[in-house]
Design a protein around this motif. Structure first.
Motif, PDB file in Angstrom:
ATOM      1  N   GLU A  12     -17.358  -9.212  12.757  1.00 21.97           N
ATOM      2  CA  GLU A  12     -17.517  -8.099  11.820  1.00 21.97           C
ATOM      3  C   GLU A  12     -17.734  -8.637  10.414  1.00 21.97           C
ATOM      4  O   GLU A  12     -17.078  -9.575   9.961  1.00 21.97           O
ATOM      5  CB  GLU A  12     -16.285  -7.203  11.816  1.00 21.97           C
ATOM      6  CG  GLU A  12     -16.474  -6.049  10.836  1.00 21.97           C
ATOM      7  CD  GLU A  12     -15.289  -5.113  10.821  1.00 21.97           C
ATOM      8  OE1 GLU A  12     -14.345  -5.343  11.585  1.00 21.97           O
ATOM      9  OE2 GLU A  12     -15.343  -4.163  10.022  1.00 21.97           O
ATOM     10  N   ASP A  13     -18.682  -8.022   9.734  1.00 19.96           N
ATOM     11  CA  ASP A  13     -18.997  -8.424   8.357  1.00 19.96           C
ATOM     12  C   ASP A  13     -18.146  -7.582   7.411  1.00 19.96           C
ATOM     13  O   ASP A  13     -18.511  -6.477   7.049  1.00 19.96           O
ATOM     14  CB  ASP A  13     -20.486  -8.185   8.119  1.00 19.96           C
ATOM     15  CG  ASP A  13     -20.920  -8.754   6.795  1.00 19.96           C
ATOM     16  OD1 ASP A  13     -20.113  -9.471   6.168  1.00 19.96           O
ATOM     17  OD2 ASP A  13     -22.057  -8.497   6.390  1.00 19.96           O
ATOM     18  N   ILE A  14     -16.997  -8.111   7.036  1.00 18.36           N
ATOM     19  CA  ILE A  14     -16.074  -7.312   6.227  1.00 18.36           C
ATOM     20  C   ILE A  14     -16.464  -7.410   4.752  1.00 18.36           C
ATOM     21  O   ILE A  14     -16.642  -8.507   4.214  1.00 18.36           O
ATOM     22  CB  ILE A  14     -14.634  -7.818   6.393  1.00 18.36           C
ATOM     23  CG1 ILE A  14     -14.204  -7.690   7.851  1.00 18.36           C
ATOM     24  CG2 ILE A  14     -13.690  -7.047   5.477  1.00 18.36           C
ATOM     25  CD1 ILE A  14     -12.895  -8.326   8.135  1.00 18.36           C
ATOM     26  N   VAL A  15     -16.596  -6.261   4.140  1.00 16.67           N
ATOM     27  CA  VAL A  15     -16.827  -6.232   2.698  1.00 16.67           C
ATOM     28  C   VAL A  15     -15.621  -5.539   2.082  1.00 16.67           C
ATOM     29  O   VAL A  15     -15.493  -4.324   2.173  1.00 16.67           O
ATOM     30  CB  VAL A  15     -18.118  -5.470   2.355  1.00 16.67           C
ATOM     31  CG1 VAL A  15     -18.324  -5.482   0.846  1.00 16.67           C
ATOM     32  CG2 VAL A  15     -19.298  -6.090   3.056  1.00 16.67           C
ATOM     33  N   PRO A  16     -14.712  -6.284   1.468  1.00 12.49           N
ATOM     34  CA  PRO A  16     -13.507  -5.651   0.935  1.00 12.49           C
ATOM     35  C   PRO A  16     -13.846  -4.558  -0.081  1.00 12.49           C
ATOM     36  O   PRO A  16     -14.914  -4.565  -0.703  1.00 12.49           O
ATOM     37  CB  PRO A  16     -12.770  -6.810   0.258  1.00 12.49           C
ATOM     38  CG  PRO A  16     -13.290  -8.023   0.928  1.00 12.49           C
ATOM     39  CD  PRO A  16     -14.702  -7.730   1.309  1.00 12.49           C
TER      40      PRO A  16
ATOM     41  N   SER B 179     -18.130 -13.568   8.592  1.00 12.89           N
ATOM     42  CA  SER B 179     -19.371 -13.426   9.337  1.00 12.89           C
ATOM     43  C   SER B 179     -20.456 -14.371   8.792  1.00 12.89           C
ATOM     44  O   SER B 179     -20.156 -15.458   8.319  1.00 12.89           O
ATOM     45  CB  SER B 179     -19.820 -11.963   9.285  1.00 12.89           C
ATOM     46  OG  SER B 179     -20.989 -11.793  10.023  1.00 12.89           O
TER      47      SER B 179
ATOM     48  N   GLY C  19     -22.900  -7.423  14.055  1.00 17.63           N
ATOM     49  CA  GLY C  19     -21.438  -7.411  14.022  1.00 17.63           C
ATOM     50  C   GLY C  19     -20.855  -6.057  14.357  1.00 17.63           C
ATOM     51  O   GLY C  19     -21.495  -5.036  14.145  1.00 17.63           O
ATOM     52  N   PRO C  20     -19.658  -6.074  14.891  1.00 14.61           N
ATOM     53  CA  PRO C  20     -18.970  -4.803  15.155  1.00 14.61           C
ATOM     54  C   PRO C  20     -18.464  -4.207  13.852  1.00 14.61           C
ATOM     55  O   PRO C  20     -18.541  -4.826  12.793  1.00 14.61           O
ATOM     56  CB  PRO C  20     -17.817  -5.229  16.053  1.00 14.61           C
ATOM     57  CG  PRO C  20     -17.546  -6.635  15.668  1.00 14.61           C
ATOM     58  CD  PRO C  20     -18.848  -7.239  15.232  1.00 14.61           C
TER      59      PRO C  20
ATOM     60  N   LYS D 173      -7.811  -4.313   6.055  1.00 18.50           N
ATOM     61  CA  LYS D 173      -8.864  -5.317   6.105  1.00 18.50           C
ATOM     62  C   LYS D 173      -9.706  -5.309   4.830  1.00 18.50           C
ATOM     63  O   LYS D 173     -10.283  -6.310   4.440  1.00 18.50           O
ATOM     64  CB  LYS D 173      -9.764  -4.980   7.298  1.00 18.50           C
ATOM     65  CG  LYS D 173     -10.234  -6.181   8.047  1.00 18.50           C
ATOM     66  CD  LYS D 173     -10.650  -5.869   9.467  1.00 18.50           C
ATOM     67  CE  LYS D 173     -11.634  -4.756   9.607  1.00 18.50           C
ATOM     68  NZ  LYS D 173     -12.005  -4.534  11.019  1.00 18.50           N
ATOM     69  N   LEU D 174      -9.739  -4.134   4.210  1.00 19.58           N
ATOM     70  CA  LEU D 174     -10.611  -4.007   3.053  1.00 19.58           C
ATOM     71  C   LEU D 174      -9.929  -4.427   1.757  1.00 19.58           C
ATOM     72  O   LEU D 174     -10.502  -4.312   0.692  1.00 19.58           O
ATOM     73  CB  LEU D 174     -11.101  -2.563   2.933  1.00 19.58           C
ATOM     74  CG  LEU D 174     -11.985  -2.123   4.089  1.00 19.58           C
ATOM     75  CD1 LEU D 174     -12.509  -0.733   3.853  1.00 19.58           C
ATOM     76  CD2 LEU D 174     -13.139  -3.090   4.290  1.00 19.58           C
ATOM     77  N   GLU D 175      -8.705  -4.884   1.872  1.00 22.03           N
ATOM     78  CA  GLU D 175      -8.028  -5.318   0.653  1.00 22.03           C
ATOM     79  C   GLU D 175      -8.195  -6.812   0.482  1.00 22.03           C
ATOM     80  O   GLU D 175      -8.410  -7.532   1.446  1.00 22.03           O
ATOM     81  CB  GLU D 175      -6.549  -4.960   0.732  1.00 22.03           C
ATOM     82  CG  GLU D 175      -6.366  -3.452   0.762  1.00 22.03           C
ATOM     83  CD  GLU D 175      -4.963  -3.069   0.410  1.00 22.03           C
ATOM     84  OE1 GLU D 175      -4.062  -3.866   0.720  1.00 22.03           O
ATOM     85  OE2 GLU D 175      -4.792  -1.998  -0.170  1.00 22.03           O
TER      86      GLU D 175
END
Lengths: 467, 524, 545, 99, 119
Positions: free
Chosen positions: A90-94, A273, E29-30, E37-39
């Motif tokens: 997963e491409d996390i964008v905070p 990612s 990506g999923p 998670k966003l912090e």
């Protein structure tokens, strides 16, 4: 190439001269350019993947482990698998990031990494499909400056990525990293100066040509065989370049930017990612780049090592130089990995101290020394002059070192004396310095451990600059 | 000549001022004595000059020329003709009298009067310098620098709460005029440079052979205007006179004596000496406008004087009127009128000076200059009242007193050229009688109120201060020759320079001279 | 000999000859520069306790030696030519330059005395600390001080020396920045009103950088037209109609001149580029203001004169209308605004703007007389200004307090301190242009030149502006002498020998230049052309080509 | 390519910088606009040098770079100082500048 | 200009690759929402509030930047000289040595006054 020297008249005139090294460039047909670009791109990516795999294998071997060995023969596809895995994460964008900058930072970091390789000469002129061309994408009158330029631009990727992340670790890591990179960039740039003096050009192909063949040096009337590599002629420059190239790429023992023990992942803490993969890729391509530059500027480039030509006359013909280049490159890359396996990480202050207080002054002195010698030679100064200049310079250097040493020892002695005085004062009066230490003879305070000396408030302030 | 008399006369008070200023503060009595001594010495020097002056000799005497700023053709050049001599003499005479009159006024000064006395001496040096200068630049320098001591004399040592404003007004008016004059001065320089060697020497600039003789009339008009505005402000002339009543009202009477008695004469002197002689062609062009303005001054000053309640302001307004007469005389461009004007400058100085001094004595006694505060003074202080009367009568030009001679000459001269203005000007004389007599009547006559009963009469010192003036007023009224003798040739030379002859239709020049003699006889 | 494969590019033989540099002619600048560099070394290696005396001695000796070198130069200058050019003709030493150099060095010496006298009162103990913070208090107690100010001053002086001496735009630009940067920093070091001081520094810096960018772009355009940045070459190219690269390049040149003028006029503080002056003068520590108000103005005008009289000499008819307008605006607007000022330093700042306008009238004249007049005016104004600011450093709000900026706090100074007030009054009268002061001769000289060049309206405007300025100068005198002191009253520091001598020098210069200006005009300033009709004489002849 | 195009580009960049200085309120951005102006000048110099066939313009560009760098050092020092002050306790309004 | 074109082409290719990668990750990506998670990453505790603009950091970094600029400029002047060392000869050498001495003095100042101390 233009000669940029001021004539004795008010009007600064110029004489445009074609640099002999640039004649073979700029004439490639478009398909050849395209082919070369693709080749370099592929080379970068493949080298990066192989390097990652190689690093893990070699370190594994050095640490008596196996390293990755599942994917493909000897686990050679491990990096590729890692890449695919990252792509599927997963491409996390905070939430708090500055979106645009956050997304563009990895790109900004990757592109310059690729671009630096454009001026690396992989080999001499060859014939491809009937077209005479260099095994080099292009060359510039300011060739080597491109390396420095791209390295500087890479810093933007780090700083902006760190800043956009909105996380303290990332910011701290990014700042550290950029401070480190620019610090070492100065020493690196200085290490090139001596090379340019000897090569008389800034084109990479010219520098390589300047290292071709064995040279003889006339020293005090006798001819001595001298190695043609600048790594040998200009050993101090080379040593410093090697140090700075490690610092420049944030590699161990200088990888403070991502010192996991202190600041998690450094500037890319918040990246995941493929964004993370791009940073990772950039770092390894940078390793390849600086190694290639090391080979080009100091290790004779694509020329065969001197002893080889003695028994194999054709070693520098045709496509063979490409092999020599790759061999040298691999050796340098191996050195990187070797370092990582062998050395502990330095402290940040040690790192900066090394860069600013050792590398730069040494470089400056070295540059002046080299230039002086060279000018004295070209001016055909007498031996007496040369000797006296050499001795004067040596004497100055020795004197400087001695004075520095004395000042350091004086300072240490002063600090020791001060510490001793503090300790003595504390022994006499536990309240010394205003720190609320219960008296030693207090009933419940029977520890025999000496109280930590505190800096007293009355002590004259240390000078501060700026802060 | 071995002794630089004029330089001596300038330097003596200047150095004296320096000495006085450097005296320690607790020795201010000494300072005053030194100041008085210096001023008397200066007077002696000036008398020496006057004695040696030859009325029939060359126009400029006691000349001294020294290059000062060669780049700009500036010289330290001094010299006197008859007109400047009498004015210098007037200045040198008035200063010791003023010092004497102010002797006891100094108690309420911030520094016991030391500074005031020093300033008076500085002013004296400047006044002598400005009349003696024969270099336009030097004249300008004195003209401007003179402002500074007066400014401090009014602002720092003046009377009343308004004095700072009055001083400022005075300075700004004068500076404004001075700066306009600066442009004209520079213009003179540029013009002379165009004509050849740049110079500021008055002797080289004027006359048919002078550096300015070839000047374009338009340019000359502008330059004339530059000078004239400055002088008109100084003189003071309607409509730029408004600073004078304020300044005189806020000044100490001694200051006012010097201000009106001498300083303002620089304006009229400048018109005569510089406006007319440097730019004769422009002067002709300006005759009518100036005459109109001077007539307005005469009537306007007189009318406003009648309405005043403050004695100092009243006298100041009378001066505006009198200066109108002087300017009228100058621009009538006849020898009688100009001689009269020159004479008037001196006589007005004597008369107004005496008037101011006497008013000063009153103020010193009662602390007020308001008319309503005084009544019936002549009973308790007859000597004071007597002096007041004589000075006042001099102010209205009573025959037998010196101003009469000058006013008469102005009338005669003006009538010869411009009869109508002369008639209008006569209105001023009538009004003068009104305001002077009224002034005397309101303050000196009538029943004496109780609070004035204890008022002392003039002391010996005060008498000593004012008596010489009264004596001269009477003396010159009876025998004006000592004044006319030096002035007449100067005026004639001026007329010659500006290429004007007397217009007297029926008289030739010889007869005109005889007419002048006759007028002298009138006084006798 | 080690040959690296014979790879050296063959070079043009013409470039091989080593340049010849006349070091004596550069000596003053080299000495000042050397002293400045040594000053940095002192900062680095001399223990803190000894730094201040060392720096002071160094700075003084540097300036004095530079001045001595200057005197030697005056003797060495060839008699038959205006001067010499040095170092590829980038620096020109001629009579105007020498005069300006002498003036700048003396003014710098005087300002330096003020620095030395006011180190505690004027400068923040530690600039890096945050105003009002605990840290600042500690530094204050420890009596920290920035001895760096001395090398900074020397660097600024170096810029001031180089600026009017530069013979091409490149040198001039570099000199401009060498002159400016130290001043930007020095401006932010005031001890009292730190925030204001810092903002002044910021404003000065941003506007200064902005204007120098204009200056630079102007240079670029002129370079595009003329193909050179050398003044003489530009003049010749303009005469020849451009270097031929740009077709119809006159608009380029005109725009270039205008932009160059913007940069120069900013430095001299002419309207409409004057906005920085009041803020900066007020915010900066007074010794720094003294240096800026005297030295910078002198240097900046020196450069401006050289640019307009040498590089753009043939284009007089093109730039004259522009300077006409600027001069009129400068005199009128600044004089009008100045009347409303209530702060001494702001007032002096606006007065400086007005004076810039007066000097501009001499520039408009574009004649040798104008050049001489402007130079004289600069010297006269510089000394008077230094003296005036020296007085400003002495007057405080209360004992041990900050400098009394508000005019109202000066009330009654003439009564309590007649000598000091007298000196200031003299300076103010000189500013107002009263005869027997240097200001009068200066005004006379510039107005004379302008009038001779046919700029009569300009002179009249100048005179009117003088009258307005006289008003506010006199107002200060009124306050000092005629007003009752306030209850607290101004508290005056007894001038030490340093400040005292600065005031003394100011008074002496004001009087001597006012009473005996002859020698200065005859021996120090460029002489008007001897031969020919005055109108046709060009100021260019005064400069070395 | 016609070198005049570079001159035009330089002029455009310069104008952007000049306008930016006037319209932006943030000191850092103003400062960056000034740097942009300097770099526009450099571009103009180099282009003109090319057109004239001399290197004088290039040399100027070198020096301008140095000056710009020094300006950065000085300017950032001043700006940082102010920002540090502003963030700390007593903040005077930026109106101090608007005199 | 032809000399520079290949570099631009290479850069373009690299940029295309990088952008493609970003896009690919976005596609491949999923996506599972989780507030934590966003912090920003901060070892599991509540994140420290960050001042706007990235927060404060020590002035040392600024000093490093300044130093970098100083030395970078120095290098600008060294390179042309180094390339033409032989042609410039003794004059060039002396000039550069003087230049280096000046820069070294600034450097020594910075060193002595603690500008190079990291802690």
């Amino acid at each position: 190439m233009t000669s940029t020297i001021v004539a004795g008249s008010p009007a600064l005139t110029t004489v445009a001269q074609a640099d002999p090294y640039l004649e073979g460039f700029g004439g490639d047909p478009w398909w050849l350019i395209g082919g070369k670009v693709l080749a370099i791109f592929g080379f970068c990516v493949v080298m990066a993947l192989l390097l990652i795999w190689g690093e893990r294998r070699i370190i594994g071997r050095m640490q008596n482990r196996l390293g990755p060995n599942r994917h493909g023969p000897f686990g050679i596809l491990q990096s590729l698998a890692d890449g695919i895995k990252l792509a599927l994460k997963e491409d996390i964008v905070p939430a708090k990031v500055d979106k645009v900058v956050y997304v563009l930072a990895p790109v900004l970091s990757t592109v310059p990494a690729f671009m630096a390789l454009a001026i690396v000469p992989f080999g001499p002129e060859v014939t491809i499909f009937g077209q005479e061309t260099h095994l080099q994408l292009t060359d510039l009158p300011v060739g080597v400056l491109l390396v420095l330029a791209t390295a500087s631009m890479g810093v933007y990727g780090i700083v902006l990525g760190a800043w956009a992340s909105g996380s303290p670790y990332a910011l701290l890591g990014g700042l550290r990293s950029s401070a480190q990179v620019i610090s070492y960039e100065i020493a690196m740039a200085l290490s090139f100066v001596a090379v340019f003096m000897f090569a008389g050009t800034m084109t990479t192909s010219g520098v390589v040509e300047a290292q071709a063949g064995g040279n003889t040096i006339t020293l005090f009337g006798t001819e001595v065989w001298a190695p043609s590599w600048f790594a040998i002629v200009l050993l101090p420059s080379f040593v410093i370049y090697v140090i700075t190239m490690v610092g420049e790429t944030n590699r161990l023992p200088f990888d403070l930017a991502e010192g996991e023990g202190e600041i998690v992942g450094g500037f890319h803490t918040e990246y995941s990612s493929l964004k993370f993969a791009l940073f990772f890729l950039a770092e390894y391509i940078n390793m390849v780049t600086v190694s290639a530059i090391a080979v080009t500027l100091f290790l004779g480039g694509y020329h065969a090592p001197p002893p080889v030509t003695a028994f194999w006359a054709g070693a520098n013909d045709g496509w063979w130089p490409l092999m020599w280049f790759m061999l040298k490159l691999v050796v340098v890359l191996f050195f990187f990995i070797w370092l990582r396996a062998s050395l502990p990480r330095v402290r940040y202050d040690q790192l900066m101290k090394l860069g600013w207080k050792v590398l730069i002054p040494v470089q400056l002195v070295w540059i002046v020394a080299v230039a002086t010698m060279r000018v004295l030679q070209s001016e055909q100064a007498g031996t007496a002059v040369v000797v006296s200049v050499v001795f004067t310079m040596l004497a100055l250097i020795v004197a400087a070192i001695v004075m520095w040493d004395r000042s350091v020892s004086r300072q240490e002695a002063a600090e020791a004396a001060e510490a001793a005085a503090q300790e003595a004062a504390l022994r006499d009066n536990p309240m010394h310095g205003g720190f609320p230490v219960p008296p030693k003879n207090a009933p419940h305070y029977g520890s025999s451990v000496a109280a930590e000396p505190r800096v007293s408030r009355q002590e004259p302030r240390k000078e501060v600059t700026g802060a | 000549m071995t002794i630089p008399w004029l330089t001596l006369a300038i330097a003596l008070p200047a150095l004296g001022a320096l000495g006085v200023a450097l005296m320690p503060r607790d020795r201010s009595e000494h300072a005053k004595r030194i100041a008085l001594a210096v001023s008397v010495a200066t007077l002696a020097v000036v008398i020496a000059i006057a004695v040696q002056f030859e009325p029939g000799g060359p126009r400029l005497q006691f000349e001294q020329v020294q290059s000062w700023i060669p780049r700009f053709g500036v010289h330290y050049a001094v010299g006197v003709d008859g007109i400047s001599l009498v004015l210098i003499a007037l200045a040198a005479l008035l200063v010791p009298l003023v010092l004497l009159a102010a002797w006891r006024d100094t108690a309420d000064f911030p520094d016991d009067g030391k500074g005031y006395f020093a300033l008076v001496l500085v002013l004296e040096a400047m006044m002598i310098g400005v009349f003696a200068a024969t270099d336009v630049f030097l004249f300008y320098v004195f003209f401007e620098v003179m402002l500074i001591p007066v400014y401090f004399m009014i602002g720092r040592y003046g009377r009343g709460a308004d004095r700072a404003r009055a001083a400022m007004k005075f300075l700004l008016y004068s500076l404004f005029g001075g700066l306009l004059m600066l442009v004209a001065v520079i213009g003179v320089y540029v013009a002379s440079a165009r004509a050849g060697e740049p110079t500021f020497l008055w002797t080289e600039l004027t006359g048919p052979e002078g550096a300015l003789s070839g000047l374009d009339t338009t340019v000359a008009i502008w330059l004339f205007l530059g000078f004239f505005v400055a002088f008109a402000i100084k003189a003071p002339m309607w409509p730029v006179h408004t600073w004078l009543p304020t300044a005189a009202g806020s000044a100490r009477p001694g200051t006012a004596v010097l201000l009106v008695g001498v300083l303002d004469k620089v304006g009229t002197y400048g018109m005569l000496r510089y406006c007319l002689e440097l730019f004769p062609q422009a002067a002709h062009w300006f005759v009518w406008p100036v005459i109109v303005l001077s007539l307005i001054s005469i009537v306007y000053g007189a009318v406003l004087a009648i309405g005043q309640t403050d004695m100092l302001r009243l006298i100041a307004y009378t001066s505006v009127s009198h200066f109108g007469f002087i300017i009228l005389g100058i621009f009538a461009m006849t020898s009688q009128a100009q001689a009269g004007a020159a004479l008037y400058m001196v006589n007005h100085g004597l008369a107004t000076g005496a008037l101011f001094l006497v008013v000063g004595f009153l103020i010193a006694r009662q602390g007020s200059a308001q008319l309503e505060d005084y009544r019936g003074v002549q009973r308790v202080a007859p000597r004071l009242a007597g002096m007041f009367l004589i000075a006042g009568l001099a102010g209205l030009s009573l025959p037998g007193l010196s101003p009469f001679v000058s006013e008469f000459l102005v009338f005669v001269g003006t009538f010869a050229a411009y009869p109508v203005p002369a008639v209008i000007a006569a209105v001023g004389v009538v009004l003068a009688a009104l305001y002077i007599l009224w002034l005397y009547q309101r303050t000196m006559t009538g029943p004496t109120p109780d609070r004035l009963r204890s008022m002392p009469d003039l002391s010996g010192r005060e008498l000593l201060a004012v008596a010489p003036l009264i004596a001269l007023i009477i003396g010159f009224g009876l025998v004006p020759r000592p004044l006319l003798e030096p002035v007449t040739p100067a005026v004639e030379q001026t007329m010659e320079q500006i290429d004007v002859t007397d217009p007297a239709p029926s008289l030739d020049e010889a007869e005109a001279g005889a007419a002048a003699d006759q007028t002298e006889g009138v006084g006798e | 000999m080690l040959t690296a494969g014979g790879t050296l590019a063959s070079l043009d033989p013409a470039v091989q000859e080593a340049p010849n540099i006349d070091y004596l002619m550069l000596a003053p600048m080299l000495v000042v520069f050397g002293a400045a560099v040594l000053g940095v070394v002192v900062e680095a290696f001399v223990p803190r306790a000894h730094r201040r005396p060392t720096q002071l001695v160094l700075a003084f000796v540097g300036l004095v030696v530079a001045f001595v070198c200057l005197l030697v130069q005056v003797r060495e200058l060839p008699a038959d030519s205006p001067g010499v050019t040095i170092a590829f003709a980038t620096v020109a030493i001629d009579r105007p330059t020498l005069f300006l150099h002498g003036t700048v060095l003396l003014l710098a010496l005087a300002s330096l005395l003020l620095f030395a006298a006011n180190r505690r009162e004027a400068f923040a103990p530690q600039a890096a600390t945050i105003p009002g913070s605990e840290e600042e208090r500690e530094h204050e107690e420890a009596e920290s001080e920035h001895t760096e100010v001395y090398p900074l001053v020397l660097f600024a002086v170096l810029g001031m020396l180089l600026f009017p001496a530069s013979n091409d735009f490149l040198t001039m630009f570099v000199a401009l920045e060498v002159l400016s940067f130290p001043l930007y920093l020095l401006c932010g070091l005031a001890r009292t009103r730190r925030l204001f001081s810092q903002e002044a520094a910021l404003k000065y810096f941003l506007l200064g950088a902005y204007s120098s960018a204009f200056f630079l772009f102007g240079i670029a355009l002129v370079f595009g037209y003329a193909g050179s940045v050398h003044f003489v070459d530009i003049d010749e190219a303009a005469a020849a109609g451009g270097a031929g690269v740009v077709e119809q390049g006159e608009p380029l040149l005109m725009l270039g001149i205008a932009l160059v003028a913007v940069g120069l006029l900013f430095k001299v503080g002419a309207v409409p580029f004057h906005n920085w002056k009041p803020d900066v003068y007020q915010g900066a520590p007074t010794p720094v203001t003294a240096l800026m108000a005297s030295g910078t103005v002198v240097a900046a005008f020196g450069g401006l004169l050289r640019v307009f009289f040498l590089a753009f000499d043939g284009l007089t008819w093109d730039w004259r209308p522009m300077l006409w307008i600027v001069a009129i605006l400068t005199m009128v607007v600044a004089a009008a605004i100045a009347v409303t000022q209530r702060d001494v330093k702001r007032l002096l700042a606006y007065s400086s703007v007005v004076h810039a306008g007066f000097i501009l009238t001499a520039v408009v004249a574009a004649s040798p007389e104008g050049l001489a007049g402007a130079l004289f005016y600069l010297a006269a104004y510089g000394f008077t200004t230094v003296g005036a600011f020296a007085v400003v450093t002495l007057v405080r709000v209360r004992e041990g307090g900050a400098e009394a900026g508000e005019l109202s706090q000066w009330a009654g100074l003439g009564r309590s301190h007649p000598l000091l007030a007298g000196a200031l009054a003299l300076f103010l009268l000189a500013f107002a242009g009263i005869p027997l002061t240097s200001g009068f001769i200066g005004k006379f000289a510039v107005f004379e030149a302008a009038l001779a060049a046919g700029a009569a309206p300009l002179v009249v405007v100048g005179v009117l502006a003088s009258a307005i300025t006289a008003f506010f100068y006199v107002r200060i005198i009124v306050l000092m002498y005629f007003s009752e002191p306030q209850e607290e009253g101004p508290w005056v520091v007894t001038p030490g020998p340093l400040t005292g001598s600065v005031i003394g020098v100011g008074v002496a210069a004001t009087l001597v230049l006012g009473i005996m200006p002859g020698p200065v005009f005859d021996h120090l300033l460029p002489q008007p052309a001897q031969e020919g009709v005055p109108e046709e004489a060009s100021p260019m002849d005064m400069y070395v080509r | 390519m016609d070198p005049m195009n570079y001159i035009l580009l330089a002029a455009v960049l310069f104008t952007i910088g000049a306008v930016g200085v006037l319209v932006r309120r943030n000191a850092i951005i103003v400062f960056m606009c000034v740097e942009l102006m300097l770099n526009a000048c450099n571009l103009a110099f180099v282009s003109f040098a090319r057109m004239h066939g001399t290197i004088e313009g290039q040399i100027v560009a070198f020096f301008v770079m140095v000056v710009a760098a020094a300006e950065v050092v000085v300017g950032l020092a001043i700006i940082m100082q102010i920002f540090r002050t502003r963030r700390s306790a007593s903040i005077d309004d930026a109106s101090l500048l608007k005199h | 200009m032809e000399l520079y074109t290949p570099i631009l082409v290479l850069g373009g290719l690299a940029a295309a690759f990088a952008l493609f990668s970003l896009f690919a990750a976005h596609i491949a990506g999923p996506r599972r929402y989780n507030r934590a998670k966003l912090e920003p990453y901060e070892c599991g505790i509540e994140p420290t509030p960050q001042p706007s603009g990235g927060g404060r950091f020590t002035v040392k970094y600024y000093l490093t930047a300044m130093l970098f600029i100083i030395f970078d400029i120095e290098i600008i002047f060294l390179y042309p000289w180094a390339v033409h060392l032989d042609a410039l000869g003794l004059f060039g050498l002396i000039a550069v040595v003087l230049f280096l001495v000046n820069v070294s003095i600034a450097y020594a100042y910075e060193w002595r006054r603690g500008g190079l101390e990291w802690d």
